[in-house]
Each structure stands twice: as C-alpha cells, then as structure tokens.
Scaffold this active site. Structure first.
Site: not given
Length: 852
Positions: A315, A362, A364, A459
C-alpha cells in the site's frame, strides 16, 4: 515565593520542631507520632532515630549534619557532594542507602515471618503427604459416573446444584460464621489446586463463584445505604466498576475453563488433492528489511509449488518493493489509493487472485515451513470451516519485557489470549480471526463481503460475520509463525488503543448479543472480548476510590472495615487461586492489574467515545523494526501515572495523619484505605518502571536455539558445533574443542534444513570461552533466503520457546510486582534528579544579561 530557609522555618513551626538543626526531631515529627507531655517519646525509638541519622550522614556524605538545607538537597535533589566512587557504584544515590537501611532489618523480618508462618508450613507439609494424583483420578471417576447418567437425571442434578448455589450465596452469616466459612473454603481450595486435571480447575472456579456471589449479594443489599448524594455518586461508581469485574470474571471462567486443545489433521497422501493457496503479506510503511525475511520464510513453506502463490500487497507503492518481488520471484500488488487501510488492501488483492484459500501474514511475521501442513487438514475434514487461526508469537521483547527484564521468564501480555483464551473460544466455535498467521477459505470470505471495513479491528469483525452465516472456525495452539513485538511503550499503547476502539465499535454497530446466527456461547465469548477492552474506566475508579475517604472522609461503602474484609477477602483469594490454576502458564497473578494500570488512562476516553459515536477514530499502523539507541524516561507517556501517583501519595500521607490525629475513632477504616492506596502505588510504580525505556541496540534480534552446525576454517579444518542463538545478522556457536580463532577471521558456517545443507560466509566477531560469535558478510539474496529458512523458518523453531517460563505462584508474583513498583519509583527519582541537575547546569552556564 518563599526561599528555602523560610520554607524550612514554616515547616518547623507547623510541625513543632523546637530545634530545626536536629535531624532526629525532623524525622520524628514527619514520620512518627509526635510526643506529648502525657505520652513521651519511647527511648528505643529515639535510639533508632539517632542510629538512622548516623547511617544517613555516612551514606550521603553530609558535611554539616545540623544543616536542614543540606539534608534536603542530599536526600531529594542533586547528590553533588557524593564522591565519584559512590556515583559509579550506583546510578541512583538513594538505592544504596535503601539497601543499607533495609538490609540490616531484612534478616530479622524474614525470621519473624518464618516463625509466624509455622502453622502454614505445617499445613503445607501435610498437603505434601497426600497422593493428589490418586485423589484427582477418583474425582475424575466420580465425574464420569455423573456424566454417564441419563439426560433427565443430569438436568435434575444441575437444578439441585443451582438451588444450592443460590442458598449458599444468599444465606446471611454472623461474622464468626463467615470467618469459618472463609477458612474452610480456603483449605479446600488449597487441597484441590494440587490435583491434576480439568475437574479440579472447575471446582476452584466454583469456589471462586461462590465467594464472589456471597460478596456481590452482600455488597448490593447491605452496603449501599449511604449518607449524602455525593457519596451515592462515588459509591455507585465504585459498585458499577465492581459489577464490571464480576461480569468479566464469570465470562472469563466460561471462556477458558475447558480449552479444546485441537490437534492438526493429516493431509491426504495424494498431493493432487491439496487445494491452491494465496499467501498475502500486506505492508504500508514498514522498511524492506522487515518484509524480506517474511517473504523468504513464506517461500520455504512445504506445499506444492504449483499450488501456492505469494503476494506482497504494497500500500506504500514503493519501487524498491516491486524490484525485490521480481528478484525474489513472488507477486507484487499495489493499488492506487489507501481506502480502509489494511482491510482495503486485502480486499483489493482478493479481487485479483484466485486461490481457494488465503493465508495472511503481517509483514513482520515469518511462517515456519510446516505452517500449511499443520493447518490445512481441518479445512479438508470440515467443509464448513471458514477460518483457522494460529498464535501470534514474538521473538523480540515487548516494552514490558524489555524495560522490566522479564523476557521469556514472565508470560507477556498476549500470552493469555493466544495460550488459553483462543483455545477456550475454540470449544464454543468462537475462535477470532486476529489479522495474521491465519488461513481463510475464499468462499465464506467473499460471501460476507471480504474483510470487514466498518471498524478498525477488521479481523475480529470478519470472524463475527462468518459465524453469523453459520460457518465454523478453528484454533491450533502450536506456534507456526513469529514476528516482532512493539519496541516502545508509546507504540504499544497506540496499538492497544486501536484494538480497544475497534472492539467497542463492533459492540455498538454489530453487537454479538443481538441479531441472528450466533449460539448463546458464541454471543458470550464475543461479548467478553469486547467488554474486556472497556476496563480503562473501572481501573481508574479502583486507582482513585480510596482517595474519596482519605481526602474528604466520604463513606462510599456503608460497612465496618472488619465485616467488609470478611466478605471481600474470600472473593479476592478464591479468584486469585482459580485464575492462577487456570492461567498460571499464560498470566501470572497480579500482572493483569499492571497491564490495565498502564493502559487505563489511554483507553478510557477512546472506548467511551466509540461507545457514543462508533464512527470516530482511524486505523493506525504499528511501527516495527526500530531501535532505541539510548535509555530514556518517557515523561510524556508517564504523565497520567505521575498524576495518579501524586494523588495517591498525597492521600496516603493524609491517611497517616488521619490514623493518628483526625480519625482515631475509625482506625480500621483508615488502615483499609491506606492498604488499598499502597496497593495502587505499587501498581503505578510498576507502570512508571515500564515507562523507563531500556536501550535496544540490536538491529537484528537474537533468538536462542540449539541447531547442529559445521564450521569450516580457511586451513581446511572442520569443526562440528551447534548454535546458541542466531539472528539475520549473525550467530553464536558453542565449540567444545580448543582452537585458535582470531577476530575477523573468515570462515564458512554450514546449517541444515531437513536433508539440505547450506553454507554461509562469515567472520569471527569475538571468542568467549567455548562460545564463538560470528557475523555474516554481505549475503546474496539466495543466501538470505536459505538463512531464514534454516533458522526462523524451521518447523521446530518455536516449539520449546516457553520452557523457561516460570509457573505462577501468587505470593511470589505479588512480591515481584512489589519489587518492580519500587524500582519504578527509583527510576522516577533518578531521572527527576538528572532533569534538575541539567536545569541547574543550564542556569550556571547561561550568560547573565548586562545590567543597564
């Protein structure tokens, strides 16, 4: 403004200090009951004060013991006169002083406590002789017989149990009877908590519910006859806060008393039957160094290559990410705008990809190679399974763990949710989607309109929508991915604010208690998760409630202190024992209050606003992968804590004065409020300790793990060894043999990934005894990929991560939190002294303005 001598004279006049030059008189008047003609000062106390003053003079190097001004400067401001050796020996000059004063008394106090605890030690010795395993087996046998009865008989037994529970909770008892009841329940709980199995856990929760129900019934019916409207206001606020905690406690027991502990389901031997999967790795402003390891780990997952596609969802629309995706042979997707943040990013990718399932990580969170094989079996067994979640695991310390030094020793804030709560949710088919480390079936996700965009916790809201459509969700409590925790307390609080706001938004806009599609237990599990984030205001009430009496003498509970103790103490003790038994591996006693005290001020307002207007608020990205180059005290984030500390400390001082001067006719009430305030000061002290940011100097976090390795030297010598820890930048090796390895020597280190061996160029960083530190030279992209897959991506990378976690012992945990609270005040005074010293230095070097 009064000068310092004038201020001292004013204090001396009001405290009745006849000779302001005598330290003994100052200490006696400030901290001890002032003597009168009818009650002279005890001789032993005078000697003790003189001895204390001597220690103070020696430790603080007071040159003029009769100067009150020097005493105040040495005790509370800049220790400018203390020798350099003492400054180097301790970062805070009062810490050594406190150790000196308390060190001499500690052995005597310990001996007194040891002898006073003689009955308890004898009782525990008796407990140790009981065969609790056998007793637990007999209890299981009785339960099996009860569950084997016909359904109608079980309903009868449950009805009788409910009637008995109501009778026990509402039957009035005299104070002595209540005391005996409390002691009997405590003895039974101490016996049952040593038995293995889930049934003893249910028995402890039953005892806790009984004690809480008795307290709640008595509290509502007997203590709310208050005097004035303002007492009704504060008393009603305290009662509402207590009711909130009772509801959360009961829902927590329902949610976590019997975790499902789901196991993986094997996949078919024929891989042609395995479905196609899209791997989504969304990113917005994270640096490439954070995203690359996740992509490399995803590339190493065991799944047919023709059935898996990996997508970087950027993004941030950055050219370097697109170039990296091409070089790493993965897909790159970027959109032209950023509507709905992460949810919009995922929904855009959902429209341009075609896999039967979507695995989301995610940027990370690095998955291990077994992730898909451990999770996909349940989707093939249960066609109604729409989502399967695995734990979020962090191999770097969060602010609590780093600043308090509890990493891998005390369970972190998220351990309870991912270790127990989600497993309990799974029993009731209420597992939440947590945004990462999960797999979702495309069909149900498209049926509910993609990832939810109405709230900032997209979520959990998405999982709620799928549950309303009748789909199932699953949870496997085996760590299959790991990532980075938030680095700073401010970042941690910002992340929790978003979670809290989003859950309250769901509660307002799509309330699980209302609408169709959910079972009763699903409604309760979702409600508990949302109500949990409304703890800010109740926690602030508990942190300030005793001040209404200490400041204004308001009686917000209409009861004698002794009777209140007899009702509230069983509630506290039984709930502590039950939660310790249920949560002991995932949350230590009293740490929930620490976490809530840190967050309370910051989530109280956002949750209240979201409850009123759920459309307010925006999504914020949690920064990861940063450094804290220097230790510092976060004065901005700790402002609420210091304000609450000042209020509670002032209230405590006033309470001491009430105890000996103003409210001597209700000593027990004063003492109870003082103890409550002292407890609040401990929790706030720990919050201040968390705000003292420790240095984080490593760019790459070290992960302790033993992996076989081979070290190849330039002379052709080969050394078999194993790793002690590793990171993306280097590793530590354990070598048994004596070998000369000069610093900066070039070597090759070989690591295994299954039956594949990979070699990496490195240099010797240091040598300590049998430990050798290596740092990698510039690695190629293939080398980086293989390194990640040989370390962070190993199937067994995180299986033994929690083996060093200490099992909860409530008393030890209380002492530990007390120690951290005291340490927090040490940090505060040390940093305050540094600030004052800096200001004084600035004033000394500031140029004087010329006089006309």
């Amino acid at each position: 403004m009064m000068s310092l001598p004038e201020l001292l004279a004013w204090f001396a006049r009001h405290l009745g200090v006849e000779d302001p030059r005598q330290l003994r008189l100052w200490i006696l008047r400030l901290f001890v009951l002032p003597p009168t003609e009818a009650r002279p000062q005890p001789q032993w106390l005078s000697k003790a004060m003189l001895r204390t003053s001597g220690v103070l003079v020696r430790e603080l190097e007071i040159r003029q013991p009769q100067s009150a001004q020097e005493w105040l400067l040495r005790l509370f401001v800049l220790p400018s006169g203390i020798s350099k050796a003492k400054k180097e020996a301790t970062p805070w000059h009062l810490s050594r002083l406190v150790r000196t004063l308390l060190g001499g008394a500690y052995p005597h106090v310990r001996n007194v406590v040891f002898w006073l605890a003689w009955p308890l030690r004898k009782l525990y010795a008796r407990f140790d002789r009981i065969n609790f395993i056998s007793a637990g087996s007999k209890l299981e046998s009785v339960a099996d017989v009860a569950f084997a009865q016909p359904m109608w008989l079980r309903y009868v037994m449950v009805s009788i149990a409910v009637v008995l529970f109501i009778l026990v909770a509402t039957t009035p008892l005299q104070w002595f009877e209540q005391l005996m009841f409390m002691a009997l329940m405590w003895l039974m709980a101490m016996t049952i908590r040593r038995m293995p199995g889930n049934l003893p856990t249910l028995a402890l929760t039953t005892f806790s519910l009984i004690a809480t129900a008795r307290y709640a019934f008595w509290r509502v019916t007997q203590t709310m006859d208050l005097g004035s409207p303002i007492e009704y206001f504060f008393g009603g606020g305290l009662l509402m806060a207590e009711i909130y905690t009772w509801i959360i406690m009961m829902l927590g027991y329902l949610q976590s008393a019997w975790p499902l502990q789901r196991k993986p389901v094997p996949l078919p031997a024929d891989t042609s039957l395995w479905p196609t999967i899209d791997i989504y790795i969304p990113t917005y402003n994270e640096p490439l160094k954070v995203v690359k390891p996740t992509v490399f780990a995803a590339c190493g997952m065991d799944w047919p290559k023709e059935k898996i596609n990996i997508y970087i969802l950027d993004d941030g629309r950055r050219a370097e990410f697109k170039e990296f995706a091409e070089a790493a042979n993965v897909h790159y997707i970027a959109r032209t705008e950023n509507s709905h943040a992460k949810a919009g990013n995922l929904n855009h990718a959902l429209k341009v990809t075609k896999g039967e399932f979507i695995a989301i990580f995610d940027c990370d969170h690095m998955p291990v190679r077994s992730f898909l094989q451990m999770t996909m079996g349940w989707f093939l067994r249960d066609e109604k399974c729409a989502m399967l979640q695995t734990p979020h695991h962090f191999f770097s310390p969060d602010p609590f763990e780093r600043n308090l030094g509890t990493f891998r020793r005390v369970p972190n804030e998220g351990s309870l949710f991912y270790g127990l709560v989600q497993d309990g949710n799974d029993l009731w088919n209420s597992t939440f989607f947590c945004g990462s480390c999960a797999v979702i079936r495309r069909g149900p996700l498209e049926e509910v309109g993609g990832i939810a965009t109405e709230t900032v916790t997209e979520d959990a809201h998405t999982a709620l929508k799928m549950h309303r459509r009748g789909y199932n969700t699953s949870y496997i409590n085996i760590v299959q991915a790991a990532g980075l925790a938030t680095e700073s307390l401010s970042g941690h609080i910002g992340q929790r604010i978003r979670w809290a706001r989003g859950m309250v938004q769901i509660f307002r806009t799509d309330n699980p208690l209302l609408g169709k599609g959910l079972s009763l237990y699903q409604r309760l599990c979702y409600t508990n998760a949302m109500l949990h984030f409304m703890n800010g205001l109740p926690r602030l009430v508990f942190l300030t409630a005793p001040l209404t009496y200490l400041f204004f003498e308001f009686h917000i509970i209409n009861s004698g202190a002794y009777l209140l103790t007899l009702f509230v103490l069983p509630h506290i003790v039984q709930s502590t024992l039950a939660n310790s038994r249920m949560q002991g591996r995932y949350r230590h006693s009293f740490w929930a209050e620490v976490y809530e005290s840190v967050l309370a001020w910051y989530i109280a307002l956002p949750t209240t606003i979201a409850l009123i207007n759920p459309k307010l608020g925006k999504f914020n990205v949690t920064a990861k992968g940063g450094l804290i180059e220097h230790e510092y005290f976060d004065w901005f984030i700790s402002k609420p804590y210091m304000a609450l500390v000042l209020l509670n400390f002032t209230g405590f001082v006033i309470g001491i004065m009430r105890l000996f001067s103003w409210n001597t006719f209700e000593t027990a009430t004063v003492v109870m409020n003082l103890l409550w305030t002292a407890h609040n000061l401990i929790m706030l002290g720990t919050a201040i300790a968390v705000a003292s940011e420790s240095r984080q100097k490593r760019i790459s976090h070290r992960v302790p793990m033993r992996i076989p390795a081979t070290l190849y030297l330039a002379n052709g010598q080969t050394l078999q060894c194993h790793t002690q820890d590793y990171s993306t930048g280097g590793l530590d090796l354990h070598i048994d043999r004596e070998v000369v390895l000069p610093q900066d020597t070039r070597v090759k280190i070989s690591l295994n990934r299954g039956d594949r061996e990979y070699s990496f160029s490195a240099r010797i960083a240091n040598r300590r005894n049998d430990s050798v530190g290596l740092y990698f030279e510039k690695l190629s992209m293939d080398d980086e990929k293989h390194l990640i897959q040989c370390t962070f991506g190993r199937a067994d990378a995180w299986l033994e991560w929690n083996k060093h976690t200490i099992q909860d012992r409530p008393l030890d945990s209380l002492i530990e939190v007390l120690a951290y609270g005291l340490r927090g005040y040490g940090h505060l005074f040390r940093n305050l002294a540094d600030v004052i010293a800096a200001r004084m230095a600035e004033q000394r070097i500031a140029p004087r303005s010329p006089t006309p």
